[in-house]
Design an enzyme around this catalytic site. Structure first.
Site, short mmCIF file in Angstrom:
data_model
loop_
_atom_site.label_atom_id
_atom_site.label_comp_id
_atom_site.label_asym_id
_atom_site.label_seq_id
_atom_site.Cartn_x
_atom_site.Cartn_y
_atom_site.Cartn_z
N HIS A 185 41.76 46.86 52.13
CA HIS A 185 42.27 45.80 53.02
C HIS A 185 41.12 45.40 53.96
O HIS A 185 40.07 44.98 53.51
CB HIS A 185 43.52 46.36 53.73
CG HIS A 185 44.32 45.37 54.50
ND1 HIS A 185 44.18 44.01 54.40
CD2 HIS A 185 45.32 45.55 55.43
CE1 HIS A 185 45.04 43.40 55.20
NE2 HIS A 185 45.74 44.31 55.85
N HIS A 199 42.46 39.71 44.85
CA HIS A 199 43.46 39.58 45.90
C HIS A 199 44.83 39.66 45.28
O HIS A 199 45.04 39.17 44.17
CB HIS A 199 43.29 38.25 46.64
CG HIS A 199 43.96 38.25 47.97
ND1 HIS A 199 45.29 37.97 48.13
CD2 HIS A 199 43.47 38.55 49.20
CE1 HIS A 199 45.59 38.09 49.40
NE2 HIS A 199 44.52 38.45 50.08
N ASP A 256 36.53 38.80 52.52
CA ASP A 256 35.60 39.84 52.96
C ASP A 256 34.25 39.79 52.25
O ASP A 256 33.34 40.51 52.63
CB ASP A 256 36.23 41.22 52.74
CG ASP A 256 37.33 41.48 53.76
OD1 ASP A 256 37.15 41.07 54.91
OD2 ASP A 256 38.35 42.08 53.39
N1 ACO Z 1 36.75 44.97 41.07
C1 ACO Z 1 36.99 45.31 39.76
N2 ACO Z 1 38.21 45.25 39.19
C2 ACO Z 1 39.23 44.85 39.95
C3 ACO Z 1 39.05 44.48 41.30
C4 ACO Z 1 37.75 44.55 41.84
N3 ACO Z 1 37.51 44.20 43.12
N4 ACO Z 1 40.25 44.12 41.83
C5 ACO Z 1 41.14 44.26 40.84
N5 ACO Z 1 40.53 44.70 39.72
C6 ACO Z 1 41.15 44.92 38.40
C7 ACO Z 1 42.04 46.14 38.41
O1 ACO Z 1 41.32 47.30 38.06
C8 ACO Z 1 43.07 45.75 37.38
O2 ACO Z 1 42.51 45.91 36.12
P1 ACO Z 1 43.40 46.40 34.85
O3 ACO Z 1 44.43 45.33 34.67
O4 ACO Z 1 42.45 46.54 33.73
O5 ACO Z 1 44.01 47.71 35.28
C9 ACO Z 1 43.28 44.26 37.61
O6 ACO Z 1 42.03 43.81 38.15
C10 ACO Z 1 44.42 43.92 38.55
O7 ACO Z 1 44.13 44.54 39.81
P2 ACO Z 1 45.19 45.27 40.73
O8 ACO Z 1 44.55 46.45 41.36
O9 ACO Z 1 46.47 45.49 39.97
O10 ACO Z 1 45.44 44.13 41.80
P3 ACO Z 1 46.15 44.32 43.21
O11 ACO Z 1 46.81 43.04 43.50
O12 ACO Z 1 46.99 45.54 43.20
O13 ACO Z 1 44.94 44.60 44.20
C11 ACO Z 1 43.17 44.29 45.72
C12 ACO Z 1 44.40 43.66 45.05
C13 ACO Z 1 43.57 45.61 46.40
C14 ACO Z 1 42.65 43.34 46.77
C15 ACO Z 1 42.10 44.56 44.64
O14 ACO Z 1 41.71 43.35 44.04
C16 ACO Z 1 40.88 45.28 45.19
O15 ACO Z 1 40.89 46.50 45.28
N6 ACO Z 1 39.80 44.53 45.61
C17 ACO Z 1 38.63 45.15 46.22
C18 ACO Z 1 38.89 45.47 47.67
C19 ACO Z 1 38.93 44.23 48.53
O16 ACO Z 1 38.06 43.37 48.46
N7 ACO Z 1 39.94 44.17 49.39
C20 ACO Z 1 40.11 43.08 50.35
C21 ACO Z 1 41.27 42.23 49.99
S1 ACO Z 1 41.39 40.87 51.11
C22 ACO Z 1 42.03 41.54 52.51
O17 ACO Z 1 42.75 42.50 52.52
C23 ACO Z 1 41.62 40.95 53.73
#
Ligand code: ACO
Length: 429
Positions: A268, A307, A363
């Site tokens: 987050h 996201h 971010d």
């Molecule tokens: N890098 C690589 N792979 C990713 C990323 C990433 N940043 N984000 C998601 N994925 C992949 C997951 O591994 C998943 O792959 P799969 O289908 O093969 O298992 C797929 O994309 C779907 O991702 P989820 O984790 O199910 O998506 P969710 O909606 O639960 O998560 C989140 C969203 C937490 C933001 C995620 O994208 C993430 O961890 N991003 C990196 C951290 C980040 O930048 N957070 C800031 C968000 S903005 C904010 O809060 C202000």
């Protein structure tokens, strides 16, 4: 005319049910009447991490994740970011309307009046170790404010709520700046009456000695814009924490500390810090393809990408990228920008990221700007928490006056042992 209902046939019993559809949703408690036999608890929905559950009605922020739309109280984020100040936007979030000139002057005055913190709070910050993470200091200090304002516990009194909202908005920049200076062992700088909200925060952070701190206006404006972009984002993890904790009717300082704790996590608000650490780890543009390969192999994430809601682009990231150019013109380019741009280029052309609809989020570039402005990496989540305090409190207030809201208390699917008899210690293996 089509009926606004959902017909369900329970194939276990053959019974049929009609469930009303309102605002594109069905009320989950309606499912409780679907029972296999009268003793049954009734059907529940299972939705870990709330992928498809609306927990409230809200009139604060609108997001269309597929179209990349973000609006506060109906106003597009791009327009607010271009023309408003953060305090104008905070007023909008709380009071539903942008302030008139006299209303803004009054609002700014009230916030300024609350920017000082009690000497004992200063001493509390003093008690942290020199290398304490500023977000840890921030969370604890915000929680400690509840002991200074015990009347804040009367959360159902609108005047008490208004008072705490002004206090929190006014005090969070001071707490953030003191947490920062404590780490450096630098004397605290107190708020000054003749400075605006952003100027005051910058001065409390960076002023040295008695000389007035006079940063370029471009940087002040950029920080104001970043604060607007971070002010609210509907039911995100920290806002849900604020609503969930606040639903027990605890005071707003304790609830805000809980929300800030949720924000601290790397998935987050901690992501802006994690992005910079990731860019450091990559070290050079030539290492980007290798790094992307590792991410695709499941060895870590590309921080600042992806996201839960935005599946096209994050409109805040678009504004931030433009802002970065303006800031770098004053500060010089952040050397890590080249790595970030290359990461973005490769990721946006890569099947792994494209098929999962992973785009840069707010971010990805904000940290590069903060760093160019002179903020150290571990203060980044705190820089997120200051403006998001407005969003948290707007939601807290909305939740408290919403007659449909009760204490937040989800159900579970129990997966543990069935009933079994106690085993005395000497008979256990
Ligand atoms: N890098 C690589 N792979 C990713 C990323 C990433 N940043 N984000 C998601 N994925 C992949 C997951 O591994 C998943 O792959 P799969 O289908 O093969 O298992 C797929 O994309 C779907 O991702 P989820 O984790 O199910 O998506 P969710 O909606 O639960 O998560 C989140 C969203 C937490 C933001 C995620 O994208 C993430 O961890 N991003 C990196 C951290 C980040 O930048 N957070 C800031 C968000 S903005 C904010 O809060 C202000």
């Amino acid at each position: 005319m089509a009926q606004e209902t959902l017909s369900i046939t329970d194939n276990r019993t053959g019974k049929q049910y009609e469930i009303p559809i309102t605002s594109g949703t069905i009320n989950a408690t309606e499912l409780r009447k679907i029972k296999e036999d009268p003793e049954d608890f009734g059907l529940m929905t299972y939705d870990p991490s709330f992928m498809n559950t609306a927990s409230c009605r809200s009139s604060i922020t609108y997001i269309d994740g597929d179209k990349g739309i973000l609006r506060y109280r109906g106003y597009p984020i791009e327009q607010l970011a271009d023309t408003c100040t953060y305090l104008e936007v905070a007023h909008l979030l709380f009071r539903n309307e942008l302030p008139t000139a006299p209303q803004l002057t009054d609002w700014e005055g009230q916030i300024k009046q609350h920017s000082f913190i009690h000497k004992n709070i200063e001493q509390l910050i003093e008690g942290f170790r020199y290398d304490a993470h500023p977000m840890g200091i921030f969370i604890s200090t915000v929680a400690a404010l509840s002991t200074f304002y015990p009347q804040a516990s009367k959360v159902l009194d609108p005047e008490v709520r208004r008072q705490q909202i002004r206090r929190l908005i006014g005090k969070v920049p001071t707490i953030a700046a003191f947490a920062f200076r404590h780490r450096l062992g630098m004397a605290y700088v107190y708020p000054e009456d003749d400075l605006g909200f952003i100027e005051n925060f910058s001065s409390m952070m960076f002023k040295r000695g008695t000389k007035k701190f006079n940063p370029p206006q471009t940087l002040i404006r950029a920080l104001d814009t970043l604060f607007i972009l971070h002010a609210d984002h509907e039911q995100n993890c920290s806002t849900s924490a604020m609503r969930g904790v606040g639903s027990s009717l605890v005071d707003p300082y304790s609830a805000t500390a809980a929300a800030a704790a949720a924000l601290y996590g790397p998935l987050h608000g901690g992501a802006n810090e994690a992005v910079l650490r990731m860019l450091d780890q990559i070290g050079d543009v030539k290492n980007v393809p290798d790094f992307v390969k590792k991410v695709k192999a499941g060895e870590g994430k590309l921080m600042g990408f992806g996201h839960r809601v935005y599946k096209n682009f994050d409109p805040r990231a678009t504004v931030i990228k433009r802002l970065a150019d303006e800031v770098f013109e004053v500060t010089g380019k952040n050397p890590k920008l080249t790595i970030a741009l290359e990461l973005e280029r490769i990721a946006l052309e890569d099947e792994y990221f494209m098929s999962r609809k992973l785009y840069p989020n707010v971010d990805f570039y904000s940290g590069l700007i903060y760093q160019a402005m002179g903020f150290p990496v571990d203060i980044f989540p705190v820089l997120f928490a200051i403006p998001r305090t407005a969003g948290w409190l707007a939601h807290w207030q909305e939740m408290l006056i919403d007659p449909e809201q009760k204490i937040a208390r989800p159900r579970q699917i129990y997966t543990g042992h069935d009933k079994r008899d106690f085993v005395p210690m000497n008979q256990r293996h």
